[in-house]
Design a protein around this motif. Structure first.
Motif, mmCIF file in Angstrom:
data_model
loop_
_atom_site.group_PDB
_atom_site.id
_atom_site.type_symbol
_atom_site.label_atom_id
_atom_site.label_comp_id
_atom_site.label_asym_id
_atom_site.label_seq_id
_atom_site.Cartn_x
_atom_site.Cartn_y
_atom_site.Cartn_z
ATOM 1 N N TYR A 19 0.836 -1.205 0.000
ATOM 2 C CA TYR A 19 0.000 0.000 0.000
ATOM 3 C C TYR A 19 0.870 1.254 0.000
ATOM 4 N N ASN A 20 1.894 1.265 0.848
ATOM 5 C CA ASN A 20 2.777 2.428 0.916
ATOM 6 C C ASN A 20 3.474 2.693 -0.416
ATOM 7 N N ALA A 21 3.823 1.644 -1.156
ATOM 8 C CA ALA A 21 4.458 1.815 -2.466
ATOM 9 C C ALA A 21 3.496 2.405 -3.491
ATOM 10 N N LEU A 22 2.190 2.214 -3.270
ATOM 11 C CA LEU A 22 1.181 2.806 -4.158
ATOM 12 C C LEU A 22 1.007 4.299 -3.893
ATOM 13 N N LEU A 23 1.428 4.746 -2.708
ATOM 14 C CA LEU A 23 1.199 6.140 -2.316
ATOM 15 C C LEU A 23 2.479 6.913 -2.021
ATOM 16 N N ASP A 24 3.586 6.450 -2.542
ATOM 17 C CA ASP A 24 4.859 7.144 -2.396
ATOM 18 C C ASP A 24 5.318 7.588 -3.786
ATOM 19 N N ARG A 25 5.527 8.883 -3.945
ATOM 20 C CA ARG A 25 5.849 9.466 -5.262
ATOM 21 C C ARG A 25 7.073 8.800 -5.910
ATOM 22 N N ALA A 26 8.181 8.728 -5.186
ATOM 23 C CA ALA A 26 9.409 8.158 -5.759
ATOM 24 C C ALA A 26 9.226 6.676 -6.078
ATOM 25 N N ALA A 27 8.532 5.959 -5.195
ATOM 26 C CA ALA A 27 8.275 4.542 -5.443
ATOM 27 C C ALA A 27 7.451 4.368 -6.718
ATOM 28 N N LEU A 28 6.390 5.148 -6.863
ATOM 29 C CA LEU A 28 5.514 5.052 -8.028
ATOM 30 C C LEU A 28 6.281 5.294 -9.325
ATOM 31 N N GLU A 29 7.162 6.304 -9.315
ATOM 32 C CA GLU A 29 7.981 6.568 -10.507
ATOM 33 C C GLU A 29 8.873 5.380 -10.843
ATOM 34 N N ALA A 30 9.330 4.665 -9.820
ATOM 35 C CA ALA A 30 10.244 3.544 -10.022
ATOM 36 C C ALA A 30 9.536 2.298 -10.564
ATOM 37 N N TRP A 31 8.343 1.988 -10.045
ATOM 38 C CA TRP A 31 7.749 0.695 -10.404
ATOM 39 C C TRP A 31 6.558 0.756 -11.359
ATOM 40 N N LEU A 32 5.822 1.857 -11.410
ATOM 41 C CA LEU A 32 4.591 1.872 -12.210
ATOM 42 C C LEU A 32 4.822 1.779 -13.718
ATOM 43 N N PRO A 33 5.812 2.469 -14.286
ATOM 44 C CA PRO A 33 5.966 2.380 -15.745
ATOM 45 C C PRO A 33 6.226 0.938 -16.180
ATOM 46 N N PRO A 34 5.438 0.448 -17.144
ATOM 47 C CA PRO A 34 5.664 -0.910 -17.623
ATOM 48 C C PRO A 34 6.977 -1.005 -18.402
ATOM 49 N N GLU A 35 7.360 -2.222 -18.692
ATOM 50 C CA GLU A 35 8.594 -2.465 -19.443
ATOM 51 C C GLU A 35 8.599 -1.626 -20.719
ATOM 52 N N GLY A 36 9.729 -1.012 -20.995
ATOM 53 C CA GLY A 36 9.871 -0.199 -22.197
ATOM 54 C C GLY A 36 9.507 1.261 -21.990
ATOM 55 N N MET A 37 9.189 1.639 -20.749
ATOM 56 C CA MET A 37 8.814 3.024 -20.465
ATOM 57 C C MET A 37 9.521 3.499 -19.203
ATOM 58 N N ARG A 38 9.591 4.805 -19.063
ATOM 59 C CA ARG A 38 10.005 5.411 -17.797
ATOM 60 C C ARG A 38 8.948 6.448 -17.449
ATOM 61 N N GLY A 39 8.845 6.773 -16.169
ATOM 62 C CA GLY A 39 7.800 7.693 -15.724
ATOM 63 C C GLY A 39 8.335 8.822 -14.880
ATOM 64 N N ARG A 40 7.600 9.925 -14.930
ATOM 65 C CA ARG A 40 7.930 11.094 -14.120
ATOM 66 C C ARG A 40 6.627 11.672 -13.576
ATOM 67 N N VAL A 41 6.547 11.808 -12.252
ATOM 68 C CA VAL A 41 5.381 12.405 -11.610
ATOM 69 C C VAL A 41 5.597 13.911 -11.576
ATOM 70 N N GLU A 42 4.623 14.664 -12.087
ATOM 71 C CA GLU A 42 4.766 16.114 -12.195
ATOM 72 C C GLU A 42 4.115 16.869 -11.038
ATOM 73 N N HIS A 43 3.113 16.333 -10.448
ATOM 74 C CA HIS A 43 2.568 16.881 -9.199
ATOM 75 C C HIS A 43 2.038 15.722 -8.382
ATOM 76 N N TRP A 44 1.936 15.917 -7.070
ATOM 77 C CA TRP A 44 1.632 14.795 -6.177
ATOM 78 C C TRP A 44 0.794 15.282 -5.013
ATOM 79 N N ASP A 45 -0.367 14.678 -4.825
ATOM 80 C CA ASP A 45 -1.265 15.023 -3.726
ATOM 81 C C ASP A 45 -1.965 13.732 -3.282
ATOM 82 N N PRO A 46 -1.304 12.933 -2.404
ATOM 83 C CA PRO A 46 -1.792 11.594 -2.059
ATOM 84 C C PRO A 46 -2.875 11.583 -0.981
#
Length: 154
Positions: A19-46
């Motif tokens: 659950y914490n990994a779903l609501l942590d900005r840096a964690a989300l950037e690290a794991w959410l992008p599927p293979e072949g992509m990278r992600g960047r969170v531009e604003h965050w309000d959890p």
């Protein structure tokens, strides 16, 4: 009937950790992008009613053109429900000129204790017609694999 895309995986970590990994900005950037992509969170309000904006960039856009530009998918995500450590419900809207990517997709992340780990089930409803079901479910499976690697290594 409304299409439902889904995926699930048992992750060797307790529900609170997942659950914490779903609501942590840096964690989300690290794991959410599927293979072949990278992600960047531009604003965050959890918080319920808050959300985030993420730009997903294709590492090689030649085989998979983006929804928002040739190489990117930009998505605005709202948190519709946060029930620690059991469920996160997100409302996602893609930025796209193509009407086949219009609409609000609901992503539900359900976390259930499973022995020493967590059974994570993701369901997506209201999926825009421009997103192919096999590709979407492969992306969900890839994100779940990334999530498992991320939290299991912690």
């Amino acid at each position: 009937m409304d299409r439902i895309d889904s995926g699930s995986r048992v992750i060797a970590a307790p529900p609170a950790t997942v659950y914490n990994a779903l609501l942590d900005r840096a964690a989300l950037e690290a794991w959410l992008p599927p293979e072949g992509m990278r992600g960047r969170v531009e604003h965050w309000d959890p918080r319920p009613g808050g959300g985030f904006r993420m730009t997903l960039t294709y590492l090689d856009a030649s085989d998979a053109p983006g929804k928002s530009s040739d190489a990117t998918d930009v998505v605005e995500v709202g948190f519709a429900e946060l029930l620690p450590p059991e469920r996160v419900v997100q409302k996602a809207v893609f930025e796209a000129d193509d009407p086949s990517f219009a609409g609000t997709m609901t992503m539900t992340w359900q976390l259930t204790a499973a022995g020493d780990g967590t059974d994570v089930t993701v369901t997506a409803t209201g999926v825009p017609s421009g997103i192919g079901q096999p590709d979407h479910e492969a992306g969900i499976a890839s994100s779940l694999a990334n999530l498992a690697s991320f939290v299991e290594a912690s």
